[in-house]
Design an enzyme around this catalytic site. Structure first.
Site, PDB file in Angstrom:
ATOM      1  N   TRP A 377       0.825  -1.211   0.000  1.00 51.90           N
ATOM      2  CA  TRP A 377       0.000   0.000   0.000  1.00 51.90           C
ATOM      3  C   TRP A 377       0.859   1.260   0.000  1.00 51.90           C
ATOM      4  O   TRP A 377       0.346   2.357  -0.225  1.00 51.90           O
ATOM      5  CB  TRP A 377      -0.924   0.000   1.216  1.00 51.90           C
ATOM      6  CG  TRP A 377      -0.210   0.214   2.534  1.00 51.90           C
ATOM      7  CD1 TRP A 377       0.859  -0.466   3.023  1.00 51.90           C
ATOM      8  CD2 TRP A 377      -0.529   1.197   3.513  1.00 51.90           C
ATOM      9  NE1 TRP A 377       1.219   0.009   4.257  1.00 51.90           N
ATOM     10  CE2 TRP A 377       0.385   1.031   4.590  1.00 51.90           C
ATOM     11  CE3 TRP A 377      -1.508   2.188   3.613  1.00 51.90           C
ATOM     12  CZ2 TRP A 377       0.352   1.827   5.727  1.00 51.90           C
ATOM     13  CZ3 TRP A 377      -1.536   2.970   4.761  1.00 51.90           C
ATOM     14  CH2 TRP A 377      -0.609   2.796   5.798  1.00 51.90           C
ATOM     15  N   ASP A 378       2.156   1.108   0.282  1.00 54.26           N
ATOM     16  CA  ASP A 378       3.082   2.241   0.299  1.00 54.26           C
ATOM     17  C   ASP A 378       2.906   3.117  -0.941  1.00 54.26           C
ATOM     18  O   ASP A 378       2.956   4.346  -0.879  1.00 54.26           O
ATOM     19  CB  ASP A 378       4.533   1.754   0.303  1.00 54.26           C
ATOM     20  CG  ASP A 378       4.852   0.796   1.427  1.00 54.26           C
ATOM     21  OD1 ASP A 378       3.911   0.284   2.062  1.00 54.26           O
ATOM     22  OD2 ASP A 378       6.039   0.554   1.664  1.00 54.26           O
ATOM     23  N   GLU A 506       0.472  -2.688  12.575  1.00 58.17           N
ATOM     24  CA  GLU A 506       0.570  -4.146  12.595  1.00 58.17           C
ATOM     25  C   GLU A 506       0.853  -4.700  13.984  1.00 58.17           C
ATOM     26  O   GLU A 506       1.055  -5.908  14.138  1.00 58.17           O
ATOM     27  CB  GLU A 506       1.640  -4.597  11.602  1.00 58.17           C
ATOM     28  CG  GLU A 506       1.280  -4.249  10.162  1.00 58.17           C
ATOM     29  CD  GLU A 506       2.402  -4.531   9.183  1.00 58.17           C
ATOM     30  OE1 GLU A 506       3.468  -5.019   9.624  1.00 58.17           O
ATOM     31  OE2 GLU A 506       2.224  -4.266   7.985  1.00 58.17           O
ATOM     32  N   LYS A 618       2.952   0.269  16.126  1.00 56.64           N
ATOM     33  CA  LYS A 618       4.117   0.198  15.249  1.00 56.64           C
ATOM     34  C   LYS A 618       4.259   1.466  14.416  1.00 56.64           C
ATOM     35  O   LYS A 618       5.352   1.972  14.200  1.00 56.64           O
ATOM     36  CB  LYS A 618       3.996  -1.020  14.325  1.00 56.64           C
ATOM     37  CG  LYS A 618       5.205  -1.226  13.414  1.00 56.64           C
ATOM     38  CD  LYS A 618       5.001  -2.421  12.500  1.00 56.64           C
ATOM     39  CE  LYS A 618       6.219  -2.609  11.582  1.00 56.64           C
ATOM     40  NZ  LYS A 618       6.007  -3.682  10.590  1.00 56.64           N
ATOM     41  N   GLN A 619       3.127   1.973  13.912  1.00 60.80           N
ATOM     42  CA  GLN A 619       3.157   3.144  13.038  1.00 60.80           C
ATOM     43  C   GLN A 619       1.830   3.886  13.134  1.00 60.80           C
ATOM     44  O   GLN A 619       0.839   3.341  13.609  1.00 60.80           O
ATOM     45  CB  GLN A 619       3.401   2.724  11.596  1.00 60.80           C
ATOM     46  CG  GLN A 619       2.284   1.888  11.004  1.00 60.80           C
ATOM     47  CD  GLN A 619       2.712   1.118   9.787  1.00 60.80           C
ATOM     48  OE1 GLN A 619       3.477   0.176   9.874  1.00 60.80           O
ATOM     49  NE2 GLN A 619       2.210   1.527   8.638  1.00 60.80           N
TER      50      GLN A 619
END
Length: 808
Positions: A377-378, A506, A618-619
């Protein structure tokens, strides 16, 4: 964020230059990292920055985008619908090696007495250059100059100019130009992000030939049945007497030049290199194609190739360059570092995507095999904003490539017992390749990410042909999936809920009502319903084709509209924040400050269940939604959410820092904005993540452009309305960048007092500066004062409610 020793290259070895990355001494300590940093590529072909001599080397990688082997995914305990086939981008035939011998002694960097060493990645010329003055044990001085490039104008072509001059004596010189097949592939043993390895020799020799100065190798992958043709040819120019010999086997070839070198007389060899790949053509035919490519290159010569490279890059920088003038009073970092690093990031994006026709963008570009060369998806969330505003034709190519996966996505939805289409979380060939469904397949949000990018592309470029042809078909199938995946919950007052999904974070997997997923799914459903209605009313011919392709029933649009209007968005009214999911706030708090720095990233030091039990991220997840869909949140809501989630975010993902910087800037936390911006900017050049040896972080590089434009220039483009609310950091004096909007070219320049907008191409363009509508006309700059930090008024379409008011 920084929990290990960063690169911190010595400035006397790596001096700052705004257009170049320069290394002034052979520095083996940074060998692995600099192989990545000095990589060159064009989006189709990539070469790591290994030395021509072939040694010393960390990974002598050469990669072709999309050229991969497949392998069966083996599960200890299998289950219905699990991904079955892994895919790995291969390290292909190495053609970079040119070995030098003087007096029959090899030139070896670790052992050589170097009187001069300089290696330069020139970001305007698009070349990797090196100059060496070597003194042999017998006192002979040998000057070596090389220039390596991978052509942007001819995607199949690379070349190396290699010149040797013995300055002070006669000497026998041997130059061995080599081609070597079946290169080793990365095999990750402890880090799950690295390639697993494909085992054995994945490439089967099919054809070889060597005559004159030419060598050809043809190969075929064992399982995916893809074919490759590789060829090299040479030109030698020298006044010195020489002979040559070419040998070629099924897996190796070399042309050896034996020269009687005379003092001061250069020996110049140009090695032309060509690669062609196919899913169907025989390898021998591909070798014939490489011969055509080589003949054309030989006809025009190296200088013509270099001139074309410079033209291509001149055009790229005219459309893409972000110029930053730093305030010299802030001298904690070397002056020019920000500009150099920002340009290097943008240059690496170009090298990953420039000629990636018919392919996606691997997470590491073409600089390494980590993440197997997969597309994520980046691309849609982190890269496409930059490309939409600077190279819309490349953005269009990537969206069309996603559409080419639609049939496989439909099949994948069937595997998951769903209607519509489910795009793969990670893939090369369109099939799902993630073996860990909790952090892979469960990330249904990739469907909405693709549609978010499609919507942005359409609104910014004004190109409806892509929307009505490929885009509408993706809209229908993704909307069908969301409508089938979710349900109306009596426990949530009849709201539409989406269960058992994983959001961008994640570290919290397979959850109910992930806020990011629900928000993006709602946008997906709204956009699908609106688009098919508009096509039915305004473009009946396109609508008829869409109905034919998808079997669309007009009633489906009403179903999508209802689901979107009733979407459940988690909200904790007492805290005034959006829980990341239904259970997130019930989890145990984990103070990240108590975790030793050597235990990061968490994913390679803690069992997933340990991580899943805690409020640890995580992000950016909710915070990413605050940015992407900011028109649905009040400024106060953004700040409360940012303040809550930021301390919980580990930064274990390179995708996080750029988003944290943008939102920090918007909510007025300039200190954190600068901190995270620096992390994003230096992610690779300072090795913030500790793994640049394995390749660059392409998405983070796209994020650095977003930090400059969306963060510090304060641009927003909700529903196609271009607004600016600048918030330039104190350490920068001036920021300037170009944008292409609906075929028109806008230049934006910002300092601490004023913003200047200049329409350089086009007739008329409307923008909004801190709430004031401005109509720009070509060639007439408009200057506006910058007010103290303000929050942009949400821009909402009629009939919609802000996200924080749309819960049940």
């Amino acid at each position: 964020m920084i929990r290990h020793e960063t690169l911190n290259p010595p400035p006397h070895i790596y001096p700052i230059n705004e257009w170049k990355i320069i290394e002034t001494s052979f520095f083996p300590r940074f060998l692995a990292q600099t192989e990545t940093i000095f990589s060159i590529g064009n989006g189709y072909l990539g070469m790591r920055g290994a030395f021509e001599e072939g040694r010393p080397v960390f990974q002598n990688g050469t990669y072709i985008n999309g050229f991969h082997e497949v392998w069966p995914i083996v599960y200890g305990e299998d289950a219905f619908g699990f991904a079955k086939t892994g895919q790995t981008m291969l390290n292909v035939v190495d053609t970079k090696t040119i070995r030098l011998f003087v007096d029959d002694e090899p030139f070896s960097l670790p052992d050589a007495s170097l009187m001069l060493f300089e290696r330069t990645l020139d970001m305007r010329a698009g070349t990797l250059d090196r100059k060496i003055l070597w003194e042999t044990p017998s006192g002979k001085q040998v000057f070596i100059e090389s220039r390596r490039m991978v052509s942007f104008e001819n995607r199949h072509l690379a070349a190396i100019s290699y010149q040797v001059t013995v300055l002070n004596a006669e000497a026998p010189v041997v130059i061995s130009s080599e081609v070597s097949g079946n290169q080793p592939n990365q095999v990750g043993k402890e880090d799950p992000r690295q390639a697993r390895g494909v085992g054995g020799d994945p490439l089967i020799p099919q054809f070889h030939d060597g005559s004159g100065y030419r060598i050809f190798l043809g190969q075929k992958t064992r399982r995916s049945r893809m074919t490759l043709g590789c060829g090299v040819d040479h030109v030698i120019e020298t006044e010195c007497p020489f002979t040559f010999k070419t040998d070629c086997g099924e897996d190796f070839g070399k042309t050896v030049f034996s020269i009687d070198a005379q003092p001061g007389k250069p020996i110049h060899i140009v090695k032309y290199i060509a690669y062609h790949t196919s899913r169907s053509a025989p390898a021998k035919e591909l070798c014939e194609r490489t011969e055509w490519t080589l003949e054309r290159a030989m006809k025009h010569g190296f200088e013509d190739l270099a001139a074309g490279q410079r033209r291509y890059l001149d055009d790229f920088w005219a459309r893409s360059d972000v110029q930053v003038e730093e305030d010299p009073s802030f001298n904690r970092r070397p002056r020019g570092e920000v500009q150099q690093t920002l340009r290097w990031n943008l240059f690496q994006i170009l090298q990953a995507v420039g000629r990636a026709e018919g392919a996606g963008v691997p997470a590491k570009g073409l600089t390494g095999q980590t993440y197997e060369g997969h597309y994520f998806w980046d691309t849609e969330i982190y890269l496409l904003p930059f490309l939409i505003y600077t190279a819309p034709h490349l953005a269009r190519n990537l969206l069309r490539f996603r559409h080419s996966m639609l049939d496989a996505a439909r099949e994948r939805a069937r595997d998951l017992n769903q209607k519509g289409a489910m795009f793969p979380w990670r893939t090369i060939n369109g099939e799902e390749a993630s073996a860990y469904y909790a952090a892979g397949t469960a990330q249904y949000h990739i469907n909405a990410d693709i549609i978010y990018a499609l919507k942005k592309y359409t609104e910014v470029t004004g190109d409806r042909s892509l929307l009505f042809q490929e885009g509408a078909e993706m809209l229908v199938e993704t909307a069908r999936l969301w409508a089938d995946l979710g349900f109306y919950s009596d426990r949530k007052d009849g709201r539409f809920c989406i269960h058992e999904v994983t959001g961008p974070d994640e570290y919290n997997t397979v959850v109910n009502n992930n806020t990011y997923t629900n928000l993006l799914a709602r946008e997906n459903l709204w956009y699908a319903a609106r688009t098919v209605r508009r096509m039915q009313e305004e473009n009946p011919d396109h609508y008829a084709v869409l109905v034919h392709k998808t079997g669309l029933n007009p009633e489906e649009a009403e179903e999508w509209q209802r689901a979107a209007d009733h979407m459940y968005i988690p909200l904790d009214e007492k805290m005034g924040i959006h829980p990341q999911d239904d259970e997130f706030l019930d989890k145990e708090f984990w103070d990240l400050k108590t975790i030793p720095k050597e235990k990061f990233p968490l994913l390679i030091h803690f069992h997933p269940l340990v991580i899943y039990r805690h409020q640890v991220i995580k992000q950016a997840d909710v915070v990413l939604a605050l940015f992407l869909l900011g028109h649905g949140f009040s400024s106060e809501t953004k700040k409360r959410n940012f303040d809550y989630y930021d301390p919980l975010t580990t930064g274990d993902s390179s995708l996080s820092a750029c988003i944290q910087a943008i939102v920090a800037a918007e909510v007025g936390d300039s200190e954190k904005a600068m901190k995270y911006a620096r992390y994003a900017l230096l992610m690779d050049l300072a090795d913030i993540g500790g793994n640049v040896r394995d390749g660059v972080h392409i998405a983070s590089m796209g994020g650095t452009w977003m930090v400059a434009v969306y963060g510090f220039a304060g641009m927003r483009d909700y529903n196609g309305k271009i607004t600016f609310d600048p918030r330039l950091p104190a350490r920068a004096k001036r920021l300037r960048f170009p944008l292409e909007i609906r075929g028109q070219s806008l230049e934006v320049e910002i300092n601490h007092e004023k913003a200047i907008y200049l329409l350089k191409k086009g007739s008329e363009l409307e923008i909004i500066h801190q709430g004031e509508k401005i109509r720009l006309r070509k060639g007439e700059p408009v200057s506006r004062d910058i007010k103290p930090l303000s929050f942009q008024t949400p821009v909402e379409e009629s009939g919609r409610q802000p996200a924080e008011k749309s819960t049940g």
